[in-house]
Design an enzyme around this catalytic site. Structure first.
Site: not given
Ligand code: GLU
Length: 460
Positions: A222-223
């Site tokens: 999700k970065r």
């Protein structure tokens, strides 16, 4: 190899947002079972008592259902192999561990603790090599020397993933374990357990992980792009497009057509020919495909129906009206005030975000706020308020000062609708995505610093 009817399963741990990787695994398991006239099972692996939540379980089931990926047996609908929640089968695991103990195949480990509490560990061979049969790969094997004796039962009496996973798969008569390749590392332990217990192991298919669209094709995180199914739902993606996109990651149609239905996927997809390269989760491509569905499958009136279902329903409009009301002079003011609720892209200007403060500091606040919001079990305005107030106090920053960049991150402007209610209306996944985007626009938080902050967070 087993000749019993095919039974596949996904076994998500309810420890966070419903992940697109879970949906991908569900699609493959669903398709494989359906293709062979078998059953697809949903099991919740919640033996990690500290991290598992019922809210996460509800979200996982809801998002898979939204995608149209049904299951034949599961915690919500039951089935002949109940229970489908691992924590409800702890007794069976304890019995297995005790049995292995009495047969001398497992032993007590008192660890650091002289107080009497002990874990139960499985004896693994000291030498030799174990072959790791995998339907997608040839010739995998592992030296026993490099495998620790796995803990089966922790000192709190709860089974570990290794034990519970094997016991459940056996008792549920799973024939094919189709799961992410990160579990290959656990395979020696699982195979040894099957052998020691005298059980026939299922066939294993370790599927390549989804990848980020970056230079090194790193594991999807999700970065780099949103991984929560809820985010895509809230951003206005259609379930059939997201499902089709996940199918595209596994299967390239010979005719080159990229748009296809779940039925076509089930009929033509061959798990055995899955590429081992790992599929790139390209959100641009997803948006392109989604656009095709919107244009090709819906007339304007039907599209209006989709919009109503998405966010122009009475409840959402009422909530948005309530939030905009204090700032409205004319009905026409509603448009600009409420627009952040009806878009997935708000302006993200670093200058406006920082508002004269140090950019790196504001980026940290946004990261901490994102984490604090992630920890909220029930996403209500009160809970959001409390979490952000507690955070601002711990940072010794006045709440008003602390929340100003959050307003901008959410709506593009510091003078917008009330913050906490707006976050709730947008939903947790979309809110956190906007905070993340704003953080990136500010230059982000260096990896090392993020680790430091994360260590403090878990040390709390
Ligand atoms: N609970 C594991 C997970 O969350 C399941 C792994 C498996 O399928 O064996 O991915």
């Amino acid at each position: 190899m087993s000749t019993s009817p095919v039974r596949t399963r996904i076994a998500p741990s309810p420890t966070g947002d419903p992940h697109v990787g879970t949906a991908y695994q569900a699609l493959l398991n669903h398709a494989y079972a359906k293709k062979h006239g078998g059953a697809f099972i949903l099991r919740i692996e919640d033996t990690d008592q500290a991290r598992s939540t019922r809210a996460s379980e509800v979200a996982i089931l809801g998002s898979l259902r939204w995608l149209g990926l049904g299951w034949d047996e599961g915690p919500d609908i039951g089935g002949p192999f109940a229970p489908y929640r691992q924590s409800e089968r702890v007794e069976a695991c304890r019995e297995v561990a005790e049995r292995l103990l009495s047969e001398g195949k497992a032993y007590r480990d008192f660890g650091e603790d002289g107080g009497g509490a002990y874990a139960i560990r499985l004896h693994t061979p000291d030498t030799g090599r174990i072959a790791l049969p995998d339907q997608l790969r040839q010739g995998l094997s592992k030296d026993w020397e490099s495998v620790d004796d796995p803990v089966l039962l922790k000192s709190d009496g709860f089974p570990t993933y290794h034990l519970a996973n094997v016991v459940d798969d056996h008792l549920m008569e799973i024939t094919d374990v189709i799961r992410g390749e990160e579990w290959i590392a656990s395979l020696p332990k699982h195979l040894l357990l099957y052998e020691t217990l005298g059980w026939e192991p299922p066939s294993f298919w370790h599927v390549p992980l989804l990848r980020n669209k970056d230079k090194n094709r790193t594991k999807l995180s999700k970065r780099k792009s949103p991984t929560s199914i809820d985010f895509y739902r809230q951003a206005g993606f259609l379930p059939e497009a997201l499902l089709n996109f996940l199918g595209m990651l596994a299967w390239t149609r010979a005719e080159g057509e990229e748009k296809f239905t779940l039925d076509a996927f089930v009929e033509h997809f061959e798990l055995g020919s899955l590429s081992l390269a790992g599929a790139v989760f390209d959100t641009e491509k997803l948006a392109w495909l989604n656009g095709r569905y919107l244009r090709e499958d819906y007339g304007p009136a039907e599209l209006a129906g989709l919009l109503r279902n998405w966010r122009f329903d009475d409840d959402t409009l009422t909530a948005a009206a309530g939030l905009a009301q204090p700032r409205m002079r004319t009905l026409g003011d509603f448009g600009p005030l409420a627009s952040p609720f009806f878009t997935d892209e708000t302006p993200c200007d670093p200058e406006a975000l920082a508002g004269g403060l140090e950019r790196s500091e504001v980026a940290e606040w946004l990261l901490l706020a994102e984490w604090a919001l992630e920890d909220i079990p029930e996403f209500t305005a009160d809970a959001v308020h409390q979490a952000l107030r507690a955070l601002s106090e711990s940072l010794e920053v006045k709440l008003r000062k602390f929340t100003r960049p959050l307003y901008v991150a959410l709506s593009g402007s510091a003078s917008s609708t009330p913050l906490f209610g707006s976050m709730v209306l947008l939903g947790s996944a979309m809110t956190r995505m906007r905070l993340r985007r704003a953080r990136v626009a500010l230059g982000g938080v260096p990896r090392r610093r993020e680790k430091e902050l994360a260590a403090r967070r878990t040390g709390r």
